[in-house]
Design a protein around this motif. Structure first.
Motif, short mmCIF file in Angstrom:
data_model
loop_
_atom_site.label_atom_id
_atom_site.label_comp_id
_atom_site.label_asym_id
_atom_site.label_seq_id
_atom_site.Cartn_x
_atom_site.Cartn_y
_atom_site.Cartn_z
N SER A 39 -1.71 0.96 1.78
CA SER A 39 -1.00 -0.32 1.72
C SER A 39 -0.30 -0.56 3.04
O SER A 39 0.41 0.32 3.55
CB SER A 39 0.02 -0.31 0.58
OG SER A 39 0.75 -1.52 0.56
N ASN A 40 -0.51 -1.74 3.61
CA ASN A 40 0.15 -2.13 4.85
C ASN A 40 0.82 -3.48 4.61
O ASN A 40 0.14 -4.49 4.39
CB ASN A 40 -0.86 -2.26 6.00
CG ASN A 40 -1.58 -0.96 6.27
OD1 ASN A 40 -0.99 -0.02 6.74
ND2 ASN A 40 -2.86 -0.90 5.94
N SER A 41 2.15 -3.49 4.64
CA SER A 41 2.90 -4.70 4.31
C SER A 41 3.88 -5.02 5.44
O SER A 41 4.35 -4.13 6.15
CB SER A 41 3.69 -4.51 3.01
OG SER A 41 2.84 -4.13 1.95
N SER A 66 0.70 -8.63 2.74
CA SER A 66 0.35 -7.24 2.45
C SER A 66 -1.16 -7.08 2.33
O SER A 66 -1.84 -7.90 1.70
CB SER A 66 1.02 -6.82 1.14
OG SER A 66 0.79 -5.46 0.87
N ASN A 67 -1.68 -6.03 2.95
CA ASN A 67 -3.09 -5.62 2.81
C ASN A 67 -3.12 -4.31 2.03
O ASN A 67 -2.48 -3.33 2.42
CB ASN A 67 -3.74 -5.38 4.17
CG ASN A 67 -3.83 -6.63 5.02
OD1 ASN A 67 -3.35 -7.69 4.63
ND2 ASN A 67 -4.43 -6.51 6.19
N ASN A 68 -3.88 -4.26 0.93
CA ASN A 68 -3.92 -3.09 0.07
C ASN A 68 -5.35 -2.70 -0.26
O ASN A 68 -6.19 -3.58 -0.51
CB ASN A 68 -3.16 -3.37 -1.24
CG ASN A 68 -1.73 -3.83 -0.99
OD1 ASN A 68 -0.84 -3.02 -0.84
ND2 ASN A 68 -1.54 -5.14 -0.93
N ARG A 533 1.34 9.79 3.26
CA ARG A 533 2.16 9.42 4.40
C ARG A 533 2.84 8.08 4.12
O ARG A 533 2.18 7.12 3.69
CB ARG A 533 1.33 9.31 5.68
CG ARG A 533 2.13 8.94 6.93
CD ARG A 533 1.22 8.87 8.14
NE ARG A 533 1.95 8.61 9.37
CZ ARG A 533 2.23 7.39 9.84
NH1 ARG A 533 1.81 6.32 9.16
NH2 ARG A 533 2.89 7.23 10.97
N ILE A 534 4.15 8.02 4.36
CA ILE A 534 4.92 6.79 4.19
C ILE A 534 5.61 6.51 5.52
O ILE A 534 6.28 7.38 6.08
CB ILE A 534 5.97 6.93 3.07
CG1 ILE A 534 5.28 7.28 1.76
CG2 ILE A 534 6.76 5.63 2.92
CD1 ILE A 534 6.27 7.62 0.64
N ALA A 535 5.43 5.31 6.06
CA ALA A 535 6.01 4.97 7.35
C ALA A 535 6.65 3.60 7.28
O ALA A 535 6.18 2.70 6.57
CB ALA A 535 4.93 4.99 8.44
N ALA A 536 7.75 3.43 8.01
CA ALA A 536 8.45 2.15 8.07
C ALA A 536 8.79 1.86 9.52
O ALA A 536 9.00 2.78 10.33
CB ALA A 536 9.71 2.18 7.21
N GLN A 564 4.07 1.12 5.55
CA GLN A 564 2.71 1.63 5.36
C GLN A 564 2.75 2.83 4.42
O GLN A 564 3.57 3.73 4.58
CB GLN A 564 2.08 2.06 6.69
CG GLN A 564 1.89 0.94 7.70
CD GLN A 564 3.10 0.74 8.58
OE1 GLN A 564 3.77 1.70 8.96
NE2 GLN A 564 3.40 -0.50 8.92
N ILE A 565 1.85 2.81 3.45
CA ILE A 565 1.71 3.93 2.52
C ILE A 565 0.23 4.29 2.45
O ILE A 565 -0.62 3.41 2.27
CB ILE A 565 2.21 3.55 1.10
CG1 ILE A 565 3.67 3.11 1.14
CG2 ILE A 565 2.04 4.72 0.15
CD1 ILE A 565 4.16 2.54 -0.17
#
Length: 569
Positions: A39-41, A66-68, A533-536, A564-565
């Motif tokens: 997921s990219n939001s 958001s792209n999932n 992986r979780i990124a902000a 991003q997840i």
């Protein structure tokens, strides 16, 4: 809209639970369920500094996007099947293909493998040779998914022979293009035939045909055929490989993305790569020439508005033409990045392009430890040189016409001459120094000025422990045109392979317009646990080209918060 976004989350939870249950009963051989979720939001914010307004284009009052992607695969013995659900809600991230909108099934497939035969139905990815003739692939960061929907047969009669036949229509958004694609590829290894022990010899041949019915009589056929041949040879530390491709005559697009009635031409591409590699030394050289070799699954691209078509999103493109230049990690070195010029473009009387010719040279050398230049820990030196030009020949704008010469060069598009030195001073300190000299003919590539740049980057990494480190980087660009001089800095902290934090800023302090002397800052971090992986991130996105692996897409300036997840199971 919110319901459409959230449907992925319970489905992911159910999938993960079933995957865990499947693992516990694997001894009963029920098969294996595996896949991944991404997921990219982003929440786009107003920014007076850059002039970004949520209500204006390109955000148009839809600041949260958001792209999932949820991919599920099931495997049981020789059988594998999969499905990928995709959600672009309420819209895809800025400047993605307009065909990626809403929630739907993106791809599905089923494959069965016998001992020598493999059968696939549904969507599939494939590449023939180096991809210059045909490549169906996915890159979510670039918004590219050019899978074929149809069928594929792979037959391996021996370990030295691989034969592939396929048919399909190319994916575009959640639909497929109108062109029917036929393909055949053959790979042969001659090692066993010649009983090679320290050498490797192979060759291959490919065919791709695109059939698209003609609305009216035209000076080209409804079926456009393209052919390719390649070889590869390795002996000890030396290697050489090459590929030649040819496309039958077809219509050429004008500036309005319509077939030019006066310009019907064949296309061709030639690539040669050679090198030498042994301990401490590596030399690699690549030469390429392409002429009218953008191969589309539909002759005329979809036009979305006055400024964009499917070509702007690398959509409905059958072949793969990456820029053969160094992929820099420096922020400033990626301001002026080269895009391969494989198609015909007649823009003005002074700018008429038929393709590109040029090459790249890489040299790597390791100075041994305990020598004058190597010191206690050794020193690594890398030099990269690349130059790209228009094809030499005669050009006429109206009516459009051109005749090229095979050898020689035309107007220069781009060059990048750079070197890097990596030096370790202790068990903890690692340093690197880079110098890059670039020429970017913006007038020919995207419109604007010719730019010459000199870029210097220095970085140092200090390892507190094997799993904890900090990296610092400073960089500067001197540019004689366009936005002029830039300066930048980065700090990155890594903790225990799980946490990472960074802050960086690039500042266009030399812009001739004082109102455009802007800081493009970013601060963020990531957390990793297992395959998750979780990124902000919060910051500004500089408008321009974003490139992955030598393929680029344009992004507008924006400011916002991103999340991003990703996980695999």
């Amino acid at each position: 809209m919110r319901k459409k976004i959230l449907w992925l989350l319970p489905l992911f939870a159910l999938t993960y639970g079933y995957a865990q249950e499947t693992d516990t009963v694997a001894k009963k051989d029920y098969g294996r369920l595996y896949g991944g979720f991404e997921s990219n939001s982003q929440w786009y914010l107003n920014d007076k500094g850059t002039g970004v307004n949520q209500k204006a284009a390109p955000i148009n009052g839809k600041p949260i996007r958001s792209n999932n992607y949820l991919l599920l695969n099931y495997q049981y013995k020789g059988f594998t099947a999969g499905i990928q659900g995709e959600a672009y809600e309420p819209n895809a991230l800025l400047n993605y293909n307009p065909g990626f909108k809403g929630t739907n099934v993106g791809i599905w497939y089923a494959t069965y493998k016998f001992s020598k035969l493999e059968l696939t139905g549904g969507y599939f990815y494939e590449q023939f040779g180096n991809g210059m003739l045909f490549r169906a692939w996915e890159d979510r960061a670039l918004g590219i998914n050019t899978a074929l929907r149809g069928g594929r047969v792979i037959y391996r009669p021996t370990d030295d022979i691989k034969l592939t036949a396929l048919y399909g229509r190319q994916r575009t958004g959640f639909n497929v293009s109108k062109g029917d694609i036929y393909g055949f590829d053959a790979d042969f290894s001659l090692n066993n035939l010649f009983k090679f022990q320290v050498s490797d010899l192979s060759f291959g041949a490919s065919y791709i045909g695109r059939y698209e019915a003609l609305a009216e009589p035209a000076p080209f056929n409804a079926l456009t055929n393209a052919y390719g041949a390649r070889f590869g040879f390795i002996h000890n530390s030396f290697y050489i490989n090459g590929e030649a491709d040819y496309k039958e005559k077809d219509g050429v697009l004008n500036l309005q993305n319509e077939i030019d009635p006066y310009l019907v031409k064949p296309g061709n591409a030639v690539t040669l790569n050679m090198g030498y590699s042994k301990e401490g030394l590596g030399i690699d050289a690549t030469l390429r020439r392409t002429e009218n070799f953008k191969f589309l699954s539909e002759r005329e691209p979809a036009v979305y508005d006055a400024n964009s078509s499917s070509l702007n999103y690398n959509d409905r493109v059958l072949n793969f033409t990456p820029a053969l230049t160094k992929q820099h990690h420096s922020n400033l070195a990626n301001i002026y990045v080269y895009q391969a010029q494989s198609k015909v473009d007649f823009i003005t009387t002074g700018i008429m392009k038929a393709g590109e010719t040029g090459g790249q040279l890489d040299v790597f050398y390791d100075f041994a430890k305990e020598t004058a230049f190597g010191g206690k820990y050794g020193t690594k030196l890398a030099v990269n040189l690349s130059s790209w030009y228009n094809l030499p020949g005669t050009y006429r704008l109206n009516p459009a016409s051109y005749e090229t010469r095979f050898l020689g060069v035309g107007d220069k598009y781009f060059s990048d001459y750079n070197f890097e030195i990596r030096k370790q001073f202790s068990e903890s300190w690692h340093t690197a120094l880079y110098y890059m000299r670039q020429f970017y003919n913006k007038a020919w590539i995207e419109g604007g000025d010719k730019v010459n740049t000199n870029i210097v980057t220095a970085e140092a990494t200090y390892n507190f422990t094997p799993k904890r480190s900090i990296r610092l980087e400073g960089e500067h660009m001197w540019a004689d045109a366009d936005k002029k001089n830039w300066a930048g800095a980065t700090a990155e902290l890594n903790l225990d392979d799980k946490y990472s934090f960074y802050v960086w800023d690039i500042y266009n302090y030399g812009n001739d317009d004082p109102n455009k002397r802007i800081h493009y800052y970013n601060v963020g971090g990531a957390y990793r646990i297992g395959a998750t992986r979780i990124a902000a991130n919060y910051g500004r996105q500089r408008g321009g080209l974003v490139c992955v692996g030598g393929v680029c897409r344009y992004v507008p300036e924006s400011t916002g918060i991103s999340l991003q997840i990703s996980t695999a199971f």
